[in-house]
Design an enzyme around this catalytic site. Sequence first.
Site, PDB file in Angstrom:
ATOM      1  N   TRP A 120       0.827  -1.207   0.000  1.00 16.06           N
ATOM      2  CA  TRP A 120       0.000   0.000   0.000  1.00 16.06           C
ATOM      3  C   TRP A 120       0.858   1.252   0.000  1.00 16.06           C
ATOM      4  O   TRP A 120       0.548   2.219  -0.696  1.00 16.06           O
ATOM      5  CB  TRP A 120      -0.964  -0.008   1.187  1.00 16.06           C
ATOM      6  N   ASP A 154      -1.491   6.686   6.573  1.00 18.18           N
ATOM      7  CA  ASP A 154      -2.519   5.750   6.133  1.00 18.18           C
ATOM      8  C   ASP A 154      -2.745   4.776   7.287  1.00 18.18           C
ATOM      9  O   ASP A 154      -1.912   3.931   7.568  1.00 18.18           O
ATOM     10  CB  ASP A 154      -2.027   5.018   4.874  1.00 18.18           C
ATOM     11  N   LYS A 163     -11.785  -1.889   7.108  1.00 12.88           N
ATOM     12  CA  LYS A 163     -10.861  -2.721   7.884  1.00 12.88           C
ATOM     13  C   LYS A 163     -11.145  -2.666   9.377  1.00 12.88           C
ATOM     14  O   LYS A 163     -10.837  -3.597  10.080  1.00 12.88           O
ATOM     15  CB  LYS A 163      -9.415  -2.319   7.619  1.00 12.88           C
TER      16      LYS A 163
HETATM   17  C1  LIG Z   1      -6.752  -1.998   2.247  1.00 13.26           C
HETATM   18  C2  LIG Z   1      -5.764  -0.927   2.354  1.00 13.26           C
HETATM   19  C3  LIG Z   1      -5.707   0.128   1.428  1.00 13.26           C
HETATM   20  C4  LIG Z   1      -6.617   0.205   0.226  1.00 13.26           C
HETATM   21  O1  LIG Z   1      -7.884   0.544   0.631  1.00 13.26           O
HETATM   22  P1  LIG Z   1      -9.082   0.800  -0.387  1.00 13.26           P
HETATM   23  O2  LIG Z   1     -10.104   1.414   0.512  1.00 13.26           O
HETATM   24  O3  LIG Z   1      -9.473  -0.536  -0.933  1.00 13.26           O
HETATM   25  O4  LIG Z   1      -8.608   1.713  -1.448  1.00 13.26           O
HETATM   26  C5  LIG Z   1      -4.770   1.117   1.625  1.00 13.26           C
HETATM   27  N1  LIG Z   1      -3.921   1.081   2.669  1.00 13.26           N
HETATM   28  C6  LIG Z   1      -3.942   0.091   3.573  1.00 13.26           C
HETATM   29  C7  LIG Z   1      -2.968   0.097   4.715  1.00 13.26           C
HETATM   30  C8  LIG Z   1      -4.860  -0.947   3.453  1.00 13.26           C
HETATM   31  O5  LIG Z   1      -4.886  -1.945   4.350  1.00 13.26           O
END
Ligand SMILES: *Cc1c(COP(=O)(O)O)cnc(C)c1O
Length: 355
Positions: free
Chosen positions: A101, A168, A192
């Site tokens: 990511w 993030d 998540k």
């Molecule tokens: C799943 C994830 C993403 C991507 O998320 P989307 O909402 O599907 O774009 C980005 N960063 C991390 C750390 C993730 O676990």
Amino acid sequence: MKRHNFSAGPCILPQEVFEQASKAVLNFNALDLSILEISHRSKDFVQVIESARSLVKKLLKLGDDYEVLFLQGGASLQFVMVPFNLAKEGGNPAYLNTGTWASKAIKEAQRLSTVDIVASSKEQGFNHIPKDYTVNENADYFHCTSNNTIYGTQMKSFPDVKVPLVCDMSSDIFSRELDFTKFDLIYAGAQKNMGPAGATLVVVKKDILGKTGRNIPAYLDYQVHIDKDSMFNTPSVFAVYVSMLTLHWLDQQGGIPAIEKINQEKANLLYAEIERNPMFKAYAVAEDRSTMNATFNLVDEAYQDKFDGIWMDAGINGLKGHRSVGGYRASMYNALSLESVQVLVDCMQELEKQA
Ligand SMILES: *Cc1c(COP(=O)(O)O)cnc(C)c1O
């Protein structure tokens, strides 16, 4: 019986949230209307999004210098919005590369700027978090990923930087106590640890915006969303509603300190078994192991079918590792119980007995 859901995302949410959400689909707030058919500008929904916003601030202990937005496009769109809003023309943002990511975030920033990759653990298969690096004081901002969902590593501390700190937190937001005022921008896809896919949480400190001089497309401009109270266009009403219910559930549990304690117990239980059981080995180095996503492998791959049979029979779902890493990944988000982790540990011990 409900399965033990270790899926990495979309993931388990509290059962009572599912129950409440399903009722709202039929009749929301006794309006004799479904949550799916009401206007996003109705009084009832405005209350939902305001309540979600204030719960975010309460749980993260943030003041009025921060804005809370619920956007769409997932964390992936934030990879684009962050550089658009924070990197000057000819600027030089700094990124820490700790996984898939982070790499994707870097790639998007590189479309706009030269990116300074301050450190990377790519050569070692992203099995750890690099710690020895410095962030240039002239960088536009520093971007990091608090929890690397795919590799099962987690930043246990964050550097003191003199530039805006962007993180993030998609896969570990609301899972542990941090000094969230240290961050200038936090984003997370809801699916998540917060709600269903379709909503993306952005928490931004207002004073970092409006400094790039860029002509930003309206949807990508945080200030536009702030000015319109997250209603620049139709927000994902249902995803915001279910996120609000989950945040409310978390608050009722005692907030982040209470959930962190349980998350730590779950992680300790599983990692202790991975260490003890001679059939398994951990993927990530010990000091950086994630409390949210535990990655591990069989020492002898020949036991794969046998182990898969054992955990599937025990009612476990979503244990397969990400396709880029293989092996197994147990995601232990807030709503997963300690009992579910015990079921997994029992399966690991059952394999050892049968081997
Ligand atoms: C799943 C994830 C993403 C991507 O998320 P989307 O909402 O599907 O774009 C980005 N960063 C991390 C750390 C993730 O676990």
